[in-house]
Design a protein around this motif. Structure first.
Motif, mmCIF file in Angstrom:
data_model
loop_
_atom_site.group_PDB
_atom_site.id
_atom_site.type_symbol
_atom_site.label_atom_id
_atom_site.label_comp_id
_atom_site.label_asym_id
_atom_site.label_seq_id
_atom_site.Cartn_x
_atom_site.Cartn_y
_atom_site.Cartn_z
ATOM 1 N N GLN A 129 0.827 -1.202 0.000
ATOM 2 C CA GLN A 129 0.000 0.000 0.000
ATOM 3 C C GLN A 129 0.864 1.255 0.000
ATOM 4 N N LYS A 130 1.926 1.247 0.811
ATOM 5 C CA LYS A 130 2.827 2.404 0.866
ATOM 6 C C LYS A 130 3.478 2.651 -0.494
ATOM 7 N N PHE A 131 3.897 1.565 -1.133
ATOM 8 C CA PHE A 131 4.529 1.708 -2.442
ATOM 9 C C PHE A 131 3.534 2.206 -3.485
ATOM 10 N N LEU A 132 2.304 1.716 -3.429
ATOM 11 C CA LEU A 132 1.271 2.180 -4.351
ATOM 12 C C LEU A 132 1.029 3.671 -4.196
ATOM 13 N N GLY A 133 1.116 4.132 -2.952
ATOM 14 C CA GLY A 133 0.841 5.536 -2.687
ATOM 15 C C GLY A 133 1.941 6.475 -3.125
ATOM 16 N N THR A 134 3.114 5.943 -3.491
ATOM 17 C CA THR A 134 4.229 6.816 -3.859
ATOM 18 C C THR A 134 4.766 6.574 -5.271
ATOM 19 N N ALA A 135 4.666 5.358 -5.758
ATOM 20 C CA ALA A 135 5.289 5.007 -7.044
ATOM 21 C C ALA A 135 4.815 5.918 -8.161
ATOM 22 N N LYS A 136 3.518 6.137 -8.239
ATOM 23 C CA LYS A 136 2.957 6.964 -9.311
ATOM 24 C C LYS A 136 2.854 8.426 -8.886
ATOM 25 N N ALA A 137 2.246 8.651 -7.726
ATOM 26 C CA ALA A 137 1.967 10.026 -7.294
ATOM 27 C C ALA A 137 3.235 10.819 -7.017
ATOM 28 N N GLU A 138 4.211 10.191 -6.345
ATOM 29 C CA GLU A 138 5.436 10.911 -5.972
ATOM 30 C C GLU A 138 6.507 10.853 -7.060
ATOM 31 N N HIS A 139 6.607 9.710 -7.741
ATOM 32 C CA HIS A 139 7.719 9.505 -8.671
ATOM 33 C C HIS A 139 7.314 9.462 -10.146
ATOM 34 N N GLY A 140 6.009 9.393 -10.400
ATOM 35 C CA GLY A 140 5.535 9.357 -11.783
ATOM 36 C C GLY A 140 5.960 8.108 -12.532
ATOM 37 N N ALA A 141 5.992 6.958 -11.846
ATOM 38 C CA ALA A 141 6.478 5.714 -12.453
ATOM 39 C C ALA A 141 5.611 5.277 -13.623
ATOM 40 N N ASP A 142 6.267 4.894 -14.704
ATOM 41 C CA ASP A 142 5.583 4.204 -15.798
ATOM 42 C C ASP A 142 5.603 2.709 -15.546
ATOM 43 N N VAL A 143 6.693 2.234 -14.955
ATOM 44 C CA VAL A 143 6.841 0.829 -14.579
ATOM 45 C C VAL A 143 7.222 0.780 -13.104
ATOM 46 N N ALA A 144 6.358 0.176 -12.293
ATOM 47 C CA ALA A 144 6.590 0.094 -10.854
ATOM 48 C C ALA A 144 6.807 -1.358 -10.459
ATOM 49 N N VAL A 145 7.907 -1.629 -9.777
ATOM 50 C CA VAL A 145 8.280 -3.000 -9.413
ATOM 51 C C VAL A 145 8.588 -3.067 -7.918
ATOM 52 N N PHE A 146 7.994 -4.038 -7.254
ATOM 53 C CA PHE A 146 8.292 -4.306 -5.847
ATOM 54 C C PHE A 146 9.016 -5.644 -5.817
ATOM 55 N N VAL A 147 10.312 -5.625 -5.566
ATOM 56 C CA VAL A 147 11.103 -6.854 -5.598
ATOM 57 C C VAL A 147 11.482 -7.257 -4.174
ATOM 58 N N ALA A 148 11.303 -8.544 -3.871
ATOM 59 C CA ALA A 148 11.566 -9.037 -2.515
ATOM 60 C C ALA A 148 12.272 -10.385 -2.570
ATOM 61 N N THR A 149 13.043 -10.660 -1.537
ATOM 62 C CA THR A 149 13.748 -11.944 -1.438
ATOM 63 C C THR A 149 12.887 -13.001 -0.766
ATOM 64 N N CYS A 150 11.612 -12.722 -0.620
ATOM 65 C CA CYS A 150 10.685 -13.652 0.005
ATOM 66 C C CYS A 150 9.371 -13.619 -0.772
ATOM 67 N N ALA A 151 8.341 -14.186 -0.206
ATOM 68 C CA ALA A 151 7.024 -14.171 -0.848
ATOM 69 C C ALA A 151 6.237 -12.944 -0.385
ATOM 70 N N PHE A 152 5.148 -12.671 -1.100
ATOM 71 C CA PHE A 152 4.190 -11.647 -0.682
ATOM 72 C C PHE A 152 2.977 -12.350 -0.082
ATOM 73 N N THR A 153 2.296 -11.691 0.827
ATOM 74 C CA THR A 153 1.032 -12.245 1.294
ATOM 75 C C THR A 153 0.041 -12.222 0.140
ATOM 76 N N ARG A 154 -1.000 -13.038 0.250
ATOM 77 C CA ARG A 154 -2.023 -13.076 -0.796
ATOM 78 C C ARG A 154 -2.635 -11.687 -0.997
ATOM 79 N N GLU A 155 -2.867 -10.979 0.103
ATOM 80 C CA GLU A 155 -3.469 -9.650 0.012
ATOM 81 C C GLU A 155 -2.545 -8.675 -0.719
ATOM 82 N N ALA A 156 -1.237 -8.767 -0.447
ATOM 83 C CA ALA A 156 -0.275 -7.890 -1.111
ATOM 84 C C ALA A 156 -0.216 -8.179 -2.609
ATOM 85 N N GLU A 157 -0.252 -9.454 -2.978
ATOM 86 C CA GLU A 157 -0.217 -9.818 -4.397
ATOM 87 C C GLU A 157 -1.477 -9.353 -5.104
#
Length: 207
Positions: A129-157
Motif C-alpha cells: 500500500q505504501k509503495f502504491l501511494g508513492t510510485a505513481k503520485a510521488e515519482h511518476g512511475a511508468d513501470v513500478a516494481v516491488f522486488v523481494a527476497t521472500c514471498a508476498f502475502t495473498r493480500e499484497a499480491e
C-alpha cells in the motif's frame, strides 16, 4: 487338424503368417522404443528442472547473504544488464519507496522498491500500500516494481495485480537472477504499469 491344415497350405498362407508375426513384432519393438524414449525424456526434464532449481537456489543463497544496501545495488546491476539506462540507487531512508530508479530500454520511467527479507518471511499488504501511494503520485512511475527476497502475502499480491504493480517475489527474483529479463517478467505477476494510486503515503523505509 489345424496344424495339418497349416502344413498343407503353408506355401500359400505362410508368407501372410510370417508377415503378421513380423508386423506384430515390429509394432511391439516400436511401442517399447517409444515408451523408453518418453520415459527418458521425462527423466531428463525432471533432472533438468531439478538442476535449474538447484542453480537458482545457489544464486539466491548468494543474494540472501547480501546486506540490504548491497541488494539494492545488485538489483540496479540487473536492471543495467537488461538494458535499462540512467539507473541510480537511492540508498537512503525517506526515499518514498524508490530504492532504484531508471529508464526501461524503451524510455519508460522505472521505479523499484526493494525488500531484503529472510526467505521465510512475507511482504505484507501494508508495505505494498505504501509503495502504491508513492510510485505513481510521488515519482511518476511508468513501470513500478516491488522486488523481494521472500514471498508476498495473498493480500499484497492481489493489491499489486489490481493496481498493475509487478510483485517480484522470490521465485521470480530467482528467474531474474538466472537470466530472465525484467521485460519478460512484467506480465507474470502484475503488469508493472504502476497505474494504481492509494494516496500519498509519505513513509520512510522499513527494514
Amino acid at each position: 487338424m489345424a496344424a495339418l491344415a497349416l502344413a498343407l497350405t503353408w506355401k500359400t498362407v505362410g508368407p501372410y503368417v510370417v508377415g503378421v508375426v513380423l508386423v506384430g513384432l515390429l509394432g511391439a519393438i516400436g511401442w517399447w522404443l517409444r515408451t523408453t524414449h518418453l520415459r527418458t525424456v521425462a527423466r531428463h526434464r525432471a533432472w533438468q528442472t531439478e538442476q535449474e532449481n538447484a542453480a537458482r537456489e545457489r544464486s539466491m543463497a548468494e543474494v540472501d547473504a547480501m546486506t540490504w544496501q548491497r541488494f539494492e545495488h545488485y538489483v540496479a546491476e540487473l536492471c543495467r544488464r537488461d538494458g535499462c539506462t540512467q539507473v541510480v540507487v537511492s540508498g537512503r531512508s525517506g526515499d518514498l519507496g524508490a530504492d532504484v530508479i531508471g529508464r526501461m530500454p524503451d524510455g519508460r520511467l522505472l521505479v523499484i522498491q526493494c525488500k531484503h527479507y529472510a526467505p521465510h518471511r512475507t511482504v505484507p499488504s501494508g508495505d505494498m500500500q505504501k509503495f502504491l501511494g508513492t510510485a505513481k503520485a510521488e515519482h511518476g512511475a511508468d513501470v513500478a516494481v516491488f522486488v523481494a527476497t521472500c514471498a508476498f502475502t495473498r493480500e499484497a499480491e492481489k493489491l499489486a495485480m489490481r493496481h498493475e504493480i509487478l510483485a517480484l517475489h522470490r521465485n521470480l527474483l530467482g528467474a531474474w537472477v538466472r537470466g530472465a529479463t525484467l521485460e519478460s517478467l512484467l506480465p507474470l505477476n502484475g503488469t508493472g504499469n504502476g497505474t494504481g494510486n492509494t494516496g500519498n503515503g509519505r513513509t520512510g523505509r522499513r527494514r
